[in-house]
Design an enzyme around this catalytic site. Structure first.
Site, PDB file in Angstrom:
ATOM      1  N   CYS A 159       0.843  -1.194   0.000  1.00 28.85           N
ATOM      2  CA  CYS A 159       0.000   0.000   0.000  1.00 28.85           C
ATOM      3  C   CYS A 159       0.878   1.243   0.000  1.00 28.85           C
ATOM      4  O   CYS A 159       1.974   1.247   0.560  1.00 28.85           O
ATOM      5  CB  CYS A 159      -0.893  -0.029   1.244  1.00 28.85           C
ATOM      6  N   HIS A 283      -8.397  -3.303   2.083  1.00 32.30           N
ATOM      7  CA  HIS A 283      -7.307  -2.672   2.840  1.00 32.30           C
ATOM      8  C   HIS A 283      -7.384  -1.148   2.722  1.00 32.30           C
ATOM      9  O   HIS A 283      -7.325  -0.426   3.729  1.00 32.30           O
ATOM     10  CB  HIS A 283      -5.957  -3.171   2.311  1.00 32.30           C
ATOM     11  N   GLU A 284      -7.516  -0.649   1.498  1.00 27.14           N
ATOM     12  CA  GLU A 284      -7.542   0.805   1.304  1.00 27.14           C
ATOM     13  C   GLU A 284      -8.745   1.437   1.988  1.00 27.14           C
ATOM     14  O   GLU A 284      -8.653   2.538   2.541  1.00 27.14           O
ATOM     15  CB  GLU A 284      -7.539   1.136  -0.189  1.00 27.14           C
ATOM     16  N   HIS A 287      -8.131   2.423   5.469  1.00 27.42           N
ATOM     17  CA  HIS A 287      -7.564   3.766   5.609  1.00 27.42           C
ATOM     18  C   HIS A 287      -8.645   4.831   5.459  1.00 27.42           C
ATOM     19  O   HIS A 287      -8.680   5.817   6.205  1.00 27.42           O
ATOM     20  CB  HIS A 287      -6.486   3.995   4.553  1.00 27.42           C
ATOM     21  N   HIS A 293      -1.715   1.423   9.353  1.00 25.42           N
ATOM     22  CA  HIS A 293      -1.188   0.082   9.119  1.00 25.42           C
ATOM     23  C   HIS A 293      -0.987  -0.685  10.418  1.00 25.42           C
ATOM     24  O   HIS A 293      -0.772  -0.108  11.480  1.00 25.42           O
ATOM     25  CB  HIS A 293       0.135   0.164   8.356  1.00 25.42           C
TER      26      HIS A 293
END
Length: 587
Positions: A159, A283-284, A287, A293
Protein backbone atom coordinates in the site's frame (compact mmCIF):
# COMPACT_ATOMS: atom_id res chain seq x y z
CA UNK A 1 36.68 16.51 30.84
CA UNK A 2 33.37 15.84 32.55
CA UNK A 3 31.57 16.14 29.23
CA UNK A 4 34.10 13.81 27.54
CA UNK A 5 33.58 11.22 30.24
CA UNK A 6 29.81 11.37 29.77
CA UNK A 7 30.19 10.91 26.02
CA UNK A 8 32.44 7.88 26.48
CA UNK A 9 30.04 6.40 29.05
CA UNK A 10 27.05 6.65 26.72
CA UNK A 11 29.02 5.33 23.73
CA UNK A 12 30.08 2.34 25.85
CA UNK A 13 26.45 1.73 26.94
CA UNK A 14 25.29 1.88 23.32
CA UNK A 15 28.09 -0.50 22.26
CA UNK A 16 27.15 -3.03 24.93
CA UNK A 17 23.47 -2.83 24.00
CA UNK A 18 24.13 -3.18 20.26
CA UNK A 19 26.74 -5.93 20.29
CA UNK A 20 25.84 -7.99 23.36
CA UNK A 21 22.07 -7.41 23.46
CA UNK A 22 22.23 -6.13 27.04
CA UNK A 23 19.37 -3.75 27.97
CA UNK A 24 20.28 -0.24 29.08
CA UNK A 25 19.66 0.61 32.74
CA UNK A 26 16.59 2.67 33.54
CA UNK A 27 18.73 5.77 34.05
CA UNK A 28 20.15 5.61 30.53
CA UNK A 29 17.48 7.69 28.76
CA UNK A 30 18.08 10.64 31.07
CA UNK A 31 21.85 10.32 30.62
CA UNK A 32 21.49 10.25 26.84
CA UNK A 33 19.18 13.27 27.01
CA UNK A 34 21.83 15.14 29.00
CA UNK A 35 24.40 14.17 26.39
CA UNK A 36 22.25 15.54 23.58
CA UNK A 37 21.86 18.82 25.49
CA UNK A 38 25.64 19.10 25.70
CA UNK A 39 26.58 17.96 22.21
CA UNK A 40 23.75 18.77 19.81
CA UNK A 41 24.78 21.17 17.06
CA UNK A 42 22.64 22.65 14.34
CA UNK A 43 22.75 25.68 12.05
CA UNK A 44 19.35 26.25 10.51
CA UNK A 45 18.40 28.85 8.00
CA UNK A 46 15.09 30.44 8.86
CA UNK A 47 12.47 31.80 6.49
CA UNK A 48 14.34 35.10 6.12
CA UNK A 49 17.87 33.80 5.57
CA UNK A 50 18.92 34.24 9.21
CA UNK A 51 20.95 31.57 10.97
CA UNK A 52 21.04 30.48 14.60
CA UNK A 53 24.27 28.57 15.33
CA UNK A 54 25.06 26.63 18.48
CA UNK A 55 28.13 24.54 19.27
CA UNK A 56 28.65 20.85 19.91
CA UNK A 57 29.99 17.49 18.78
CA UNK A 58 27.12 15.40 17.41
CA UNK A 59 24.83 16.42 14.56
CA UNK A 60 21.11 15.52 14.79
CA UNK A 61 18.96 14.17 12.00
CA UNK A 62 17.45 16.68 9.63
CA UNK A 63 14.06 16.61 11.33
CA UNK A 64 15.96 17.19 14.58
CA UNK A 65 14.66 14.07 16.33
CA UNK A 66 17.91 12.17 16.78
CA UNK A 67 18.19 12.60 20.53
CA UNK A 68 15.29 10.15 20.85
CA UNK A 69 16.55 7.65 18.33
CA UNK A 70 19.23 5.70 20.18
CA UNK A 71 22.59 4.78 18.68
CA UNK A 72 24.54 7.24 16.62
CA UNK A 73 25.55 5.84 13.24
CA UNK A 74 29.26 6.50 13.90
CA UNK A 75 29.10 4.05 16.81
CA UNK A 76 27.37 1.43 14.67
CA UNK A 77 30.15 1.61 12.09
CA UNK A 78 32.77 0.65 14.69
CA UNK A 79 30.84 -2.44 15.79
CA UNK A 80 30.08 -4.15 12.50
CA UNK A 81 31.30 -7.69 12.04
CA UNK A 82 33.57 -8.95 9.29
CA UNK A 83 30.50 -10.21 7.41
CA UNK A 84 29.00 -6.71 7.27
CA UNK A 85 29.93 -3.50 5.52
CA UNK A 86 28.80 0.10 5.89
CA UNK A 87 27.58 1.74 2.69
CA UNK A 88 26.47 5.38 2.83
CA UNK A 89 25.65 5.09 6.51
CA UNK A 90 23.74 1.80 6.21
CA UNK A 91 25.08 -1.45 7.69
CA UNK A 92 24.73 -4.11 4.96
CA UNK A 93 24.85 -7.87 5.48
CA UNK A 94 27.24 -9.88 3.33
CA UNK A 95 25.50 -11.18 0.23
CA UNK A 96 23.02 -8.29 -0.07
CA UNK A 97 23.70 -6.25 -3.20
CA UNK A 98 24.71 -2.66 -2.57
CA UNK A 99 22.02 -1.40 -4.98
CA UNK A 100 19.52 -2.17 -2.22
CA UNK A 101 20.96 0.67 -0.11
CA UNK A 102 19.45 3.42 -2.26
CA UNK A 103 16.21 1.43 -2.57
CA UNK A 104 16.09 1.18 1.22
CA UNK A 105 16.73 4.89 1.72
CA UNK A 106 14.01 5.85 -0.74
CA UNK A 107 11.60 3.42 0.93
CA UNK A 108 12.33 4.68 4.44
CA UNK A 109 11.74 8.27 3.38
CA UNK A 110 8.65 7.56 1.28
CA UNK A 111 6.87 5.66 4.03
CA UNK A 112 7.68 7.95 6.94
CA UNK A 113 10.65 6.31 8.69
CA UNK A 114 13.16 9.07 7.92
CA UNK A 115 12.68 12.80 7.33
CA UNK A 116 12.16 13.95 3.74
CA UNK A 117 15.05 15.16 1.63
CA UNK A 118 17.57 12.98 3.47
CA UNK A 119 20.56 14.08 1.41
CA UNK A 120 22.29 15.50 4.46
CA UNK A 121 25.66 14.13 5.62
CA UNK A 122 25.37 10.36 5.89
CA UNK A 123 26.33 10.33 9.58
CA UNK A 124 23.50 12.77 10.31
CA UNK A 125 20.81 10.16 9.79
CA UNK A 126 20.38 7.23 12.16
CA UNK A 127 19.48 4.55 9.64
CA UNK A 128 19.83 1.79 12.23
CA UNK A 129 16.88 3.12 14.23
CA UNK A 130 14.82 3.65 11.07
CA UNK A 131 15.59 0.13 9.84
CA UNK A 132 14.57 -1.33 13.20
CA UNK A 133 11.22 0.49 12.96
CA UNK A 134 10.80 -0.66 9.37
CA UNK A 135 11.55 -4.28 10.30
CA UNK A 136 9.17 -4.15 13.26
CA UNK A 137 6.38 -2.82 11.10
CA UNK A 138 7.07 -5.46 8.46
CA UNK A 139 6.96 -8.25 11.03
CA UNK A 140 10.47 -9.52 10.26
CA UNK A 141 13.51 -10.12 12.46
CA UNK A 142 14.71 -6.80 13.91
CA UNK A 143 18.44 -6.54 13.23
CA UNK A 144 18.88 -2.86 12.40
CA UNK A 145 20.85 -3.73 9.27
CA UNK A 146 20.06 -4.27 5.61
CA UNK A 147 19.89 -8.06 5.56
CA UNK A 148 18.31 -10.56 3.16
CA UNK A 149 14.88 -10.48 4.82
CA UNK A 150 14.82 -6.69 4.69
CA UNK A 151 15.83 -6.65 1.02
CA UNK A 152 13.04 -9.11 0.23
CA UNK A 153 10.49 -6.97 2.06
CA UNK A 154 11.61 -3.93 0.05
CA UNK A 155 10.64 -5.73 -3.17
CA UNK A 156 7.19 -6.77 -1.92
CA UNK A 157 4.21 -4.87 -3.44
CA UNK A 158 2.42 -2.79 -0.84
CA UNK A 159 0.00 0.00 0.00
CA UNK A 160 1.15 3.55 -0.70
CA UNK A 161 -0.04 5.04 2.60
CA UNK A 162 2.90 5.83 4.93
CA UNK A 163 3.50 3.65 7.96
CA UNK A 164 2.65 5.53 11.16
CA UNK A 165 4.20 3.88 14.19
CA UNK A 166 2.89 2.71 16.55
CA UNK A 167 -0.64 4.02 16.21
CA UNK A 168 -3.56 1.98 14.94
CA UNK A 169 -6.35 4.50 14.36
CA UNK A 170 -6.89 8.10 13.34
CA UNK A 171 -8.38 10.68 15.66
CA UNK A 172 -10.72 11.75 12.83
CA UNK A 173 -13.67 9.55 11.90
CA UNK A 174 -16.91 9.52 9.97
CA UNK A 175 -20.23 9.88 11.75
CA UNK A 176 -22.10 6.68 12.62
CA UNK A 177 -25.43 8.49 12.33
CA UNK A 178 -25.65 8.24 8.55
CA UNK A 179 -24.17 6.02 5.82
CA UNK A 180 -20.73 6.73 4.43
CA UNK A 181 -21.23 7.40 0.72
CA UNK A 182 -19.02 6.17 -2.12
CA UNK A 183 -18.99 6.51 -5.90
CA UNK A 184 -17.07 5.17 -8.88
CA UNK A 185 -14.81 7.23 -11.10
CA UNK A 186 -12.58 5.78 -13.83
CA UNK A 187 -12.36 1.98 -13.55
CA UNK A 188 -9.83 -0.59 -14.71
CA UNK A 189 -10.35 -2.43 -17.98
CA UNK A 190 -8.77 -5.61 -16.58
CA UNK A 191 -12.19 -6.84 -15.46
CA UNK A 192 -15.77 -6.42 -16.58
CA UNK A 193 -17.05 -3.12 -15.18
CA UNK A 194 -19.84 -4.80 -13.23
CA UNK A 195 -17.33 -7.25 -11.75
CA UNK A 196 -15.12 -4.36 -10.64
CA UNK A 197 -18.04 -2.74 -8.86
CA UNK A 198 -19.09 -6.02 -7.26
CA UNK A 199 -15.59 -6.54 -5.84
CA UNK A 200 -15.59 -2.98 -4.47
CA UNK A 201 -19.00 -3.46 -2.86
CA UNK A 202 -17.79 -6.71 -1.32
CA UNK A 203 -14.79 -4.87 0.11
CA UNK A 204 -17.06 -2.35 1.85
CA UNK A 205 -19.13 -5.20 3.30
CA UNK A 206 -16.00 -6.49 5.04
CA UNK A 207 -16.10 -3.43 7.30
CA UNK A 208 -19.88 -3.15 7.38
CA UNK A 209 -20.20 -6.66 8.81
CA UNK A 210 -18.08 -5.98 11.90
CA UNK A 211 -18.58 -2.28 12.68
CA UNK A 212 -21.24 0.28 13.44
CA UNK A 213 -20.90 1.75 9.95
CA UNK A 214 -23.06 1.44 6.86
CA UNK A 215 -22.30 2.48 3.28
CA UNK A 216 -24.34 3.91 0.42
CA UNK A 217 -23.37 3.88 -3.24
CA UNK A 218 -24.25 7.13 -5.02
CA UNK A 219 -23.80 8.48 -8.55
CA UNK A 220 -20.43 10.04 -9.29
CA UNK A 221 -22.02 13.44 -9.89
CA UNK A 222 -23.05 13.89 -6.26
CA UNK A 223 -21.28 14.95 -3.13
CA UNK A 224 -19.50 11.85 -1.87
CA UNK A 225 -17.31 10.75 1.02
CA UNK A 226 -15.18 8.14 -0.76
CA UNK A 227 -14.54 8.39 -4.50
CA UNK A 228 -12.96 5.32 -6.09
CA UNK A 229 -10.89 5.59 -9.24
CA UNK A 230 -8.09 3.87 -11.16
CA UNK A 231 -5.17 5.74 -12.70
CA UNK A 232 -1.51 5.37 -13.66
CA UNK A 233 1.54 7.38 -12.65
CA UNK A 234 0.47 11.04 -12.19
CA UNK A 235 -3.28 10.61 -11.76
CA UNK A 236 -4.28 14.01 -10.39
CA UNK A 237 -3.69 13.97 -6.63
CA UNK A 238 -0.01 14.93 -6.56
CA UNK A 239 1.05 11.47 -5.33
CA UNK A 240 2.11 9.54 -8.41
CA UNK A 241 2.00 5.79 -8.79
CA UNK A 242 5.18 3.94 -9.77
CA UNK A 243 4.12 1.50 -12.48
CA UNK A 244 3.67 -2.26 -12.08
CA UNK A 245 4.73 -3.61 -8.70
CA UNK A 246 5.77 -1.38 -5.84
CA UNK A 247 2.81 0.68 -4.66
CA UNK A 248 -0.53 -0.89 -5.58
CA UNK A 249 -2.96 1.74 -4.28
CA UNK A 250 -3.40 4.47 -1.71
CA UNK A 251 -6.25 6.08 0.18
CA UNK A 252 -6.94 9.23 2.14
CA UNK A 253 -7.98 9.31 5.78
CA UNK A 254 -11.29 10.78 6.88
CA UNK A 255 -12.59 13.28 6.01
CA UNK A 256 -11.25 12.91 2.51
CA UNK A 257 -11.57 9.16 2.17
CA UNK A 258 -10.90 8.75 -1.59
CA UNK A 259 -9.19 5.53 -2.73
CA UNK A 260 -7.00 5.33 -5.83
CA UNK A 261 -5.74 2.15 -7.51
CA UNK A 262 -2.72 1.87 -9.81
CA UNK A 263 -4.04 0.85 -13.21
CA UNK A 264 -0.57 -0.35 -14.20
CA UNK A 265 -1.24 -3.44 -12.09
CA UNK A 266 -3.16 -6.42 -13.44
CA UNK A 267 -6.31 -6.53 -11.32
CA UNK A 268 -8.01 -9.89 -10.89
CA UNK A 269 -10.74 -11.66 -8.93
CA UNK A 270 -10.78 -15.16 -7.47
CA UNK A 271 -7.36 -16.20 -8.75
CA UNK A 272 -3.76 -16.27 -7.55
CA UNK A 273 -2.55 -14.53 -10.70
CA UNK A 274 -2.31 -10.75 -10.85
CA UNK A 275 -3.35 -8.58 -7.92
CA UNK A 276 -6.58 -9.37 -6.11
CA UNK A 277 -8.82 -6.30 -6.30
CA UNK A 278 -11.10 -7.26 -3.43
CA UNK A 279 -8.30 -7.65 -0.86
CA UNK A 280 -6.46 -4.48 -1.87
CA UNK A 281 -9.72 -2.49 -1.91
CA UNK A 282 -10.72 -3.74 1.53
CA UNK A 283 -7.31 -2.67 2.84
CA UNK A 284 -7.54 0.81 1.30
CA UNK A 285 -11.05 1.31 2.64
CA UNK A 286 -9.63 0.60 6.09
CA UNK A 287 -7.56 3.77 5.61
CA UNK A 288 -10.59 5.63 4.25
CA UNK A 289 -12.34 4.81 7.53
CA UNK A 290 -9.44 5.91 9.75
CA UNK A 291 -7.20 2.87 10.26
CA UNK A 292 -3.43 3.03 9.92
CA UNK A 293 -1.19 0.08 9.12
CA UNK A 294 -0.84 -2.91 11.43
CA UNK A 295 2.32 -4.81 12.37
CA UNK A 296 0.32 -8.07 12.53
CA UNK A 297 1.19 -10.06 9.42
CA UNK A 298 -2.18 -11.82 9.30
CA UNK A 299 -4.09 -8.54 9.48
CA UNK A 300 -5.76 -6.99 6.45
CA UNK A 301 -4.15 -3.67 7.45
CA UNK A 302 -0.63 -5.12 7.21
CA UNK A 303 0.99 -2.81 4.62
CA UNK A 304 2.34 -5.50 2.28
CA UNK A 305 0.31 -7.49 -0.22
CA UNK A 306 0.38 -11.18 0.71
CA UNK A 307 -1.32 -12.69 -2.31
CA UNK A 308 -4.79 -14.02 -2.95
CA UNK A 309 -6.54 -15.57 0.08
CA UNK A 310 -9.46 -17.79 -1.10
CA UNK A 311 -11.39 -17.84 2.18
CA UNK A 312 -10.61 -14.34 3.36
CA UNK A 313 -11.61 -13.26 6.87
CA UNK A 314 -10.71 -10.18 8.87
CA UNK A 315 -8.09 -10.67 11.55
CA UNK A 316 -9.01 -9.90 15.16
CA UNK A 317 -6.55 -7.01 15.00
CA UNK A 318 -8.53 -5.41 12.16
CA UNK A 319 -11.82 -5.95 13.98
CA UNK A 320 -10.49 -4.43 17.20
CA UNK A 321 -9.19 -1.42 15.29
CA UNK A 322 -12.41 -0.62 13.43
CA UNK A 323 -14.58 -1.20 16.50
CA UNK A 324 -12.42 1.17 18.53
CA UNK A 325 -13.55 3.83 16.07
CA UNK A 326 -17.15 2.90 15.28
CA UNK A 327 -18.36 0.22 17.66
CA UNK A 328 -19.87 -3.10 16.58
CA UNK A 329 -22.43 -3.89 13.89
CA UNK A 330 -25.93 -2.54 14.42
CA UNK A 331 -27.39 -4.43 11.45
CA UNK A 332 -27.99 -1.40 9.23
CA UNK A 333 -26.20 -2.91 6.21
CA UNK A 334 -24.67 -1.53 3.05
CA UNK A 335 -27.07 -0.23 0.43
CA UNK A 336 -26.96 0.79 -3.20
CA UNK A 337 -28.92 3.69 -4.65
CA UNK A 338 -29.14 5.60 -7.88
CA UNK A 339 -30.81 8.56 -6.21
CA UNK A 340 -29.18 11.61 -4.68
CA UNK A 341 -28.81 11.15 -0.90
CA UNK A 342 -31.76 12.60 0.96
CA UNK A 343 -29.50 13.99 3.66
CA UNK A 344 -27.79 17.16 2.49
CA UNK A 345 -24.26 17.35 3.86
CA UNK A 346 -24.36 21.06 4.60
CA UNK A 347 -27.30 20.64 6.97
CA UNK A 348 -25.62 18.08 9.21
CA UNK A 349 -22.95 18.28 11.88
CA UNK A 350 -20.91 15.60 10.18
CA UNK A 351 -17.20 16.41 10.27
CA UNK A 352 -16.37 15.82 6.62
CA UNK A 353 -15.03 17.78 3.69
CA UNK A 354 -17.21 19.99 1.55
CA UNK A 355 -18.58 19.05 -1.85
CA UNK A 356 -15.82 17.96 -4.21
CA UNK A 357 -17.51 15.60 -6.66
CA UNK A 358 -15.82 17.00 -9.74
CA UNK A 359 -12.61 18.33 -8.23
CA UNK A 360 -9.23 16.75 -7.51
CA UNK A 361 -7.61 17.11 -4.12
CA UNK A 362 -4.17 18.02 -5.43
CA UNK A 363 -5.40 20.91 -7.58
CA UNK A 364 -5.79 24.09 -5.56
CA UNK A 365 -6.51 27.50 -7.06
CA UNK A 366 -4.12 29.97 -5.43
CA UNK A 367 -5.03 33.14 -7.30
CA UNK A 368 -8.23 35.11 -7.23
CA UNK A 369 -9.97 35.82 -10.53
CA UNK A 370 -13.19 37.72 -11.26
CA UNK A 371 -15.00 34.41 -11.81
CA UNK A 372 -13.90 32.85 -8.51
CA UNK A 373 -16.88 32.29 -6.20
CA UNK A 374 -17.22 34.07 -2.90
CA UNK A 375 -15.44 32.37 -0.01
CA UNK A 376 -17.52 30.00 2.14
CA UNK A 377 -19.03 31.62 5.20
CA UNK A 378 -17.19 29.23 7.48
CA UNK A 379 -13.91 30.56 6.10
CA UNK A 380 -15.01 34.08 7.02
CA UNK A 381 -15.34 33.81 10.78
CA UNK A 382 -12.41 36.19 11.23
CA UNK A 383 -10.77 33.72 13.62
CA UNK A 384 -7.90 31.44 12.66
CA UNK A 385 -6.96 28.06 14.14
CA UNK A 386 -3.33 28.47 13.08
CA UNK A 387 -1.22 30.76 10.90
CA UNK A 388 2.04 29.50 9.42
CA UNK A 389 4.81 30.74 7.17
CA UNK A 390 6.20 27.74 5.29
CA UNK A 391 9.74 27.15 4.02
CA UNK A 392 8.84 28.92 0.75
CA UNK A 393 7.80 32.09 2.64
CA UNK A 394 4.12 31.57 1.91
CA UNK A 395 1.78 32.42 4.77
CA UNK A 396 -1.33 30.32 5.33
CA UNK A 397 -4.10 30.95 7.83
CA UNK A 398 -6.10 27.83 8.70
CA UNK A 399 -9.72 28.09 9.75
CA UNK A 400 -11.66 24.86 10.09
CA UNK A 401 -11.27 22.88 6.84
CA UNK A 402 -10.21 26.01 4.89
CA UNK A 403 -7.00 27.97 4.42
CA UNK A 404 -6.28 31.52 3.35
CA UNK A 405 -3.01 32.28 1.56
CA UNK A 406 -2.17 35.68 3.00
CA UNK A 407 1.07 36.55 1.18
CA UNK A 408 -0.86 37.93 -1.82
CA UNK A 409 -2.41 41.34 -2.58
CA UNK A 410 -5.77 39.57 -2.73
CA UNK A 411 -5.66 36.50 -0.44
CA UNK A 412 -6.97 33.27 -1.93
CA UNK A 413 -8.73 30.43 -0.14
CA UNK A 414 -9.10 26.68 -0.53
CA UNK A 415 -9.40 23.41 1.37
CA UNK A 416 -6.60 22.48 3.76
CA UNK A 417 -6.65 18.94 2.36
CA UNK A 418 -6.16 20.26 -1.18
CA UNK A 419 -3.12 22.30 -0.25
CA UNK A 420 -1.32 20.01 2.18
CA UNK A 421 -2.20 16.47 1.04
CA UNK A 422 -3.31 13.40 2.98
CA UNK A 423 -2.27 12.38 6.47
CA UNK A 424 -2.80 15.81 8.01
CA UNK A 425 -5.89 16.18 10.21
CA UNK A 426 -8.09 19.21 9.64
CA UNK A 427 -8.37 20.11 13.30
CA UNK A 428 -4.97 21.82 13.38
CA UNK A 429 -4.19 23.58 16.66
CA UNK A 430 -0.99 25.38 15.69
CA UNK A 431 1.85 25.40 13.18
CA UNK A 432 5.33 26.85 12.69
CA UNK A 433 8.30 26.61 10.35
CA UNK A 434 11.91 25.78 11.24
CA UNK A 435 14.54 25.56 8.53
CA UNK A 436 13.12 23.42 5.71
CA UNK A 437 10.52 21.78 7.94
CA UNK A 438 6.95 22.94 8.63
CA UNK A 439 5.39 21.53 11.81
CA UNK A 440 1.68 21.06 12.48
CA UNK A 441 0.12 20.29 15.87
CA UNK A 442 -3.18 18.55 16.55
CA UNK A 443 -4.25 17.29 19.95
CA UNK A 444 -1.31 15.32 21.43
CA UNK A 445 0.63 14.85 18.18
CA UNK A 446 2.79 16.78 15.77
CA UNK A 447 3.23 16.26 12.03
CA UNK A 448 5.94 17.64 9.77
CA UNK A 449 6.33 18.38 6.07
CA UNK A 450 8.84 19.88 3.64
CA UNK A 451 8.34 21.37 0.20
CA UNK A 452 9.17 18.00 -1.39
CA UNK A 453 7.01 15.82 0.87
CA UNK A 454 3.24 15.35 1.03
CA UNK A 455 3.09 12.59 3.61
CA UNK A 456 2.95 13.38 7.32
CA UNK A 457 4.63 11.28 10.01
CA UNK A 458 2.47 11.43 13.18
CA UNK A 459 4.50 11.67 16.40
CA UNK A 460 3.59 12.40 20.06
CA UNK A 461 4.58 15.95 20.98
CA UNK A 462 6.35 14.78 24.12
CA UNK A 463 8.78 12.74 22.06
CA UNK A 464 10.34 15.99 20.83
CA UNK A 465 9.19 18.68 23.28
CA UNK A 466 9.19 17.04 26.71
CA UNK A 467 6.84 18.89 29.05
CA UNK A 468 4.64 20.39 26.33
CA UNK A 469 0.91 19.85 26.99
CA UNK A 470 -1.59 18.54 24.45
CA UNK A 471 -3.93 20.80 22.48
CA UNK A 472 -1.69 23.86 22.32
CA UNK A 473 -3.25 27.08 21.03
CA UNK A 474 -0.40 28.62 19.04
CA UNK A 475 3.35 28.53 18.45
CA UNK A 476 6.08 30.62 16.83
CA UNK A 477 9.86 30.38 16.55
CA UNK A 478 11.93 33.46 17.27
CA UNK A 479 14.74 34.48 14.92
CA UNK A 480 17.02 34.11 17.95
CA UNK A 481 16.33 30.39 18.23
CA UNK A 482 13.78 29.73 21.02
CA UNK A 483 10.33 28.39 20.19
CA UNK A 484 7.31 29.69 22.11
CA UNK A 485 4.24 27.50 22.59
CA UNK A 486 0.97 28.97 23.90
CA UNK A 487 -1.63 27.14 25.96
CA UNK A 488 -4.44 29.11 27.64
CA UNK A 489 -2.80 32.00 29.54
CA UNK A 490 0.64 30.35 29.63
CA UNK A 491 3.62 30.30 27.30
CA UNK A 492 6.23 27.51 27.17
CA UNK A 493 9.69 28.56 26.02
CA UNK A 494 11.89 25.83 24.47
CA UNK A 495 15.50 26.41 23.46
CA UNK A 496 16.98 25.53 20.06
CA UNK A 497 17.67 21.99 21.33
CA UNK A 498 13.97 21.57 22.16
CA UNK A 499 14.47 21.67 25.94
CA UNK A 500 11.91 23.42 28.12
CA UNK A 501 13.46 26.55 29.65
CA UNK A 502 10.51 28.35 31.13
CA UNK A 503 6.76 28.19 31.70
CA UNK A 504 5.14 31.47 32.60
CA UNK A 505 2.12 33.64 31.89
CA UNK A 506 1.91 35.45 28.57
CA UNK A 507 1.60 38.77 30.36
CA UNK A 508 4.86 38.13 32.25
CA UNK A 509 7.12 37.06 29.37
CA UNK A 510 6.38 39.80 26.84
CA UNK A 511 6.25 43.58 27.20
CA UNK A 512 3.04 45.63 27.15
CA UNK A 513 0.82 42.66 26.31
CA UNK A 514 -2.70 43.88 25.40
CA UNK A 515 -5.26 42.79 27.98
CA UNK A 516 -7.19 40.90 25.27
CA UNK A 517 -4.29 38.43 25.04
CA UNK A 518 -3.77 37.81 28.76
CA UNK A 519 -6.07 34.78 28.75
CA UNK A 520 -4.66 33.23 25.59
CA UNK A 521 -4.23 33.54 21.82
CA UNK A 522 -5.70 31.73 18.82
CA UNK A 523 -2.74 31.85 16.43
CA UNK A 524 0.72 33.39 16.14
CA UNK A 525 3.04 33.83 13.14
CA UNK A 526 6.31 35.61 12.40
CA UNK A 527 4.93 37.91 9.73
CA UNK A 528 8.25 39.40 8.54
CA UNK A 529 11.74 40.23 9.78
CA UNK A 530 10.45 42.63 12.39
CA UNK A 531 7.05 41.60 13.68
CA UNK A 532 5.21 38.69 15.26
CA UNK A 533 1.42 38.74 14.75
CA UNK A 534 -0.93 37.47 17.47
CA UNK A 535 -4.54 36.60 16.53
CA UNK A 536 -7.52 36.63 18.87
CA UNK A 537 -11.30 37.16 18.38
CA UNK A 538 -11.14 38.49 14.82
CA UNK A 539 -8.29 40.90 15.54
CA UNK A 540 -4.53 40.70 15.32
CA UNK A 541 -1.83 42.42 17.34
CA UNK A 542 1.83 42.89 16.56
CA UNK A 543 4.99 42.50 18.63
CA UNK A 544 8.60 43.21 17.73
CA UNK A 545 10.61 40.01 17.37
CA UNK A 546 13.85 41.14 19.00
CA UNK A 547 12.44 43.37 21.73
CA UNK A 548 9.31 41.28 22.41
CA UNK A 549 7.48 44.60 22.69
CA UNK A 550 3.86 45.01 21.61
CA UNK A 551 3.42 48.15 19.52
CA UNK A 552 0.49 50.08 18.07
CA UNK A 553 -0.41 50.24 14.40
CA UNK A 554 0.02 53.53 12.48
CA UNK A 555 -3.57 54.51 13.32
CA UNK A 556 -2.69 54.40 17.00
CA UNK A 557 -4.72 51.29 17.82
CA UNK A 558 -3.10 48.21 19.39
CA UNK A 559 -4.91 45.90 16.96
CA UNK A 560 -6.15 45.61 13.40
CA UNK A 561 -9.35 43.92 12.21
CA UNK A 562 -8.77 40.62 10.41
CA UNK A 563 -11.63 40.88 7.92
CA UNK A 564 -11.05 44.53 7.09
CA UNK A 565 -7.26 44.32 6.86
CA UNK A 566 -6.43 40.72 5.97
CA UNK A 567 -9.33 39.04 4.12
CA UNK A 568 -11.53 41.83 2.74
CA UNK A 569 -13.31 39.28 0.52
CA UNK A 570 -15.20 38.30 3.67
CA UNK A 571 -16.82 41.68 4.23
CA UNK A 572 -20.50 41.01 4.77
CA UNK A 573 -19.98 37.23 4.88
CA UNK A 574 -18.61 36.82 8.40
CA UNK A 575 -20.29 33.95 10.22
CA UNK A 576 -19.11 32.20 13.35
CA UNK A 577 -18.77 28.39 13.42
CA UNK A 578 -21.56 28.13 15.96
CA UNK A 579 -24.06 30.10 13.90
CA UNK A 580 -23.10 28.70 10.51
CA UNK A 581 -25.99 26.27 10.43
CA UNK A 582 -27.14 25.34 6.96
CA UNK A 583 -27.21 28.78 5.39
CA UNK A 584 -25.70 27.68 2.10
CA UNK A 585 -25.66 24.06 1.02
CA UNK A 586 -23.07 24.77 -1.65
CA UNK A 587 -20.52 25.57 0.98
Amino acid sequence: MANSGLILLVMFMIHVTTVHNVPLPSTAPSIITQLSDITTSIIEEDAFGLTTPTTGLLTPVSENDSDDDGDDITTIQTTTSSSQTVISGVVVEEGVHESNVEILKAHLEKFGYTPPGSTFGEANLNYTSAILDFQEHGGINQTGILDADTAELLSTPRCGVPDVLPFVTSSITWSRNQPVTYSFGALTSDLNQNDVKDEIRRAFRVWDDVSGLSFREVPDTTSVDIRIKFGSYDHGDGISFDGRGGVLAHAFLPRNGDAHFDDSETWTEGTRSGTNLFQVAAHEFGHSLGLYHSTVRSALMYPYYQGYVPNFRLDNDDIAGIRSLYGSNSGSGTTTTTRRPTTTRATTTRRTTTTRATTTRATTTTTTSPSRPSPPRRACSGSFDAVVRDSSNRIYALTGPYFWQLDQPSPSWGLVSNRFGFGLPQNIDASFQRGVVTYFFSECYYYYQTSTQRNFPRIPVNRKWVGLPCNIDAVYRSSRGPTYFFKDSFVYKFNSNNRLQRRTRISSLFNDVPSALHDGVEAVVRADRNYIHFYRDGRYYRMTDYGRQFVNFPNGLPYSDVIESVIPQCRGRSLSYESEGCSNSSE
